[in-house]
Motif scaffolding. Sequence first.
Motif, PDB file in Angstrom:
ATOM      1  N   GLU A   1      82.626  70.672   6.176  1.00 17.92           N
ATOM      2  CA  GLU A   1      82.172  71.117   4.864  1.00 17.92           C
ATOM      3  C   GLU A   1      80.706  71.544   4.903  1.00 17.92           C
ATOM      4  O   GLU A   1      80.191  72.072   3.932  1.00 17.92           O
ATOM      5  CB  GLU A   1      82.414  70.032   3.807  1.00 17.92           C
TER       6      GLU A   1
ATOM      7  N   THR B   1      79.035  80.815   0.972  1.00 19.86           N
ATOM      8  CA  THR B   1      80.232  79.985   0.886  1.00 19.86           C
ATOM      9  C   THR B   1      79.971  78.762   1.740  1.00 19.86           C
ATOM     10  O   THR B   1      79.503  78.878   2.873  1.00 19.86           O
ATOM     11  CB  THR B   1      81.464  80.758   1.413  1.00 19.86           C
TER      12      THR B   1
ATOM     13  N   ALA C   1      86.762  76.649   2.395  1.00 20.89           N
ATOM     14  CA  ALA C   1      86.348  77.710   1.466  1.00 20.89           C
ATOM     15  C   ALA C   1      86.108  79.025   2.207  1.00 20.89           C
ATOM     16  O   ALA C   1      86.438  80.103   1.689  1.00 20.89           O
ATOM     17  CB  ALA C   1      85.094  77.282   0.706  1.00 20.89           C
TER      18      ALA C   1
ATOM     19  N   ASP D   1      89.545  80.429   3.109  1.00 21.20           N
ATOM     20  CA  ASP D   1      90.175  80.946   1.888  1.00 21.20           C
ATOM     21  C   ASP D   1      89.540  82.269   1.465  1.00 21.20           C
ATOM     22  O   ASP D   1      90.239  83.179   1.006  1.00 21.20           O
ATOM     23  CB  ASP D   1      90.081  79.921   0.759  1.00 21.20           C
ATOM     24  N   ARG D   2      88.227  82.401   1.637  1.00 20.05           N
ATOM     25  CA  ARG D   2      87.536  83.653   1.305  1.00 20.05           C
ATOM     26  C   ARG D   2      88.077  84.796   2.160  1.00 20.05           C
ATOM     27  O   ARG D   2      88.369  85.867   1.653  1.00 20.05           O
ATOM     28  CB  ARG D   2      86.031  83.487   1.530  1.00 20.05           C
TER      29      ARG D   2
END
Length: 166
Positions: free
Chosen positions: A77, A88, A93, A96-97
């Motif tokens: 993370e 980001t 994340a 996913d982007r």
Amino acid sequence: MRSHPPTSPRNSCVTIFLAALAICSIAAAQQTSPPTKPIETNDRSHADDIRTVLTKQANAWNDGDIDTFMETYWKSEQLTFSSGGKTTRGWTATRDRYKQKYTSRELMGKLTFSELDVNVFDNSTALVLGRWHLDRKEQAGGNFSLVLRKLDGRWLIIHDHTSANP
């Protein structure tokens, strides 16, 4: 959103600031002073290993495999990816982007890297500067800078700053 030409003072200052911030962050994490120059090495094994990471990335992208492409990133993370004026945070994340932005093979195109400048600062820290290009219906490309760390014996991208040509 207004973009600035690549030679604008604002972009130059932002790029210098982000590079300095990345190097300082790495140094703080290691609790050592930032290195002043890349390590001298007779064999180019670290640089070669890092180039292999980028080759793996391009091959996975060109196979349409974002999940394998993401294996070259730190699964944490704390991973950061900066592009288009946004950052980001986190591996999930970031993945996913990519999946939201590149929903088809046509949008992904064929990825190539060029003008690679691999700077290894010690046995576990490196900075890579280069250019990327997507060969597709609407051509795309730009610059990138990557900060890599050697973690558990693997070079992984811990920060990616990518910009597109205007």
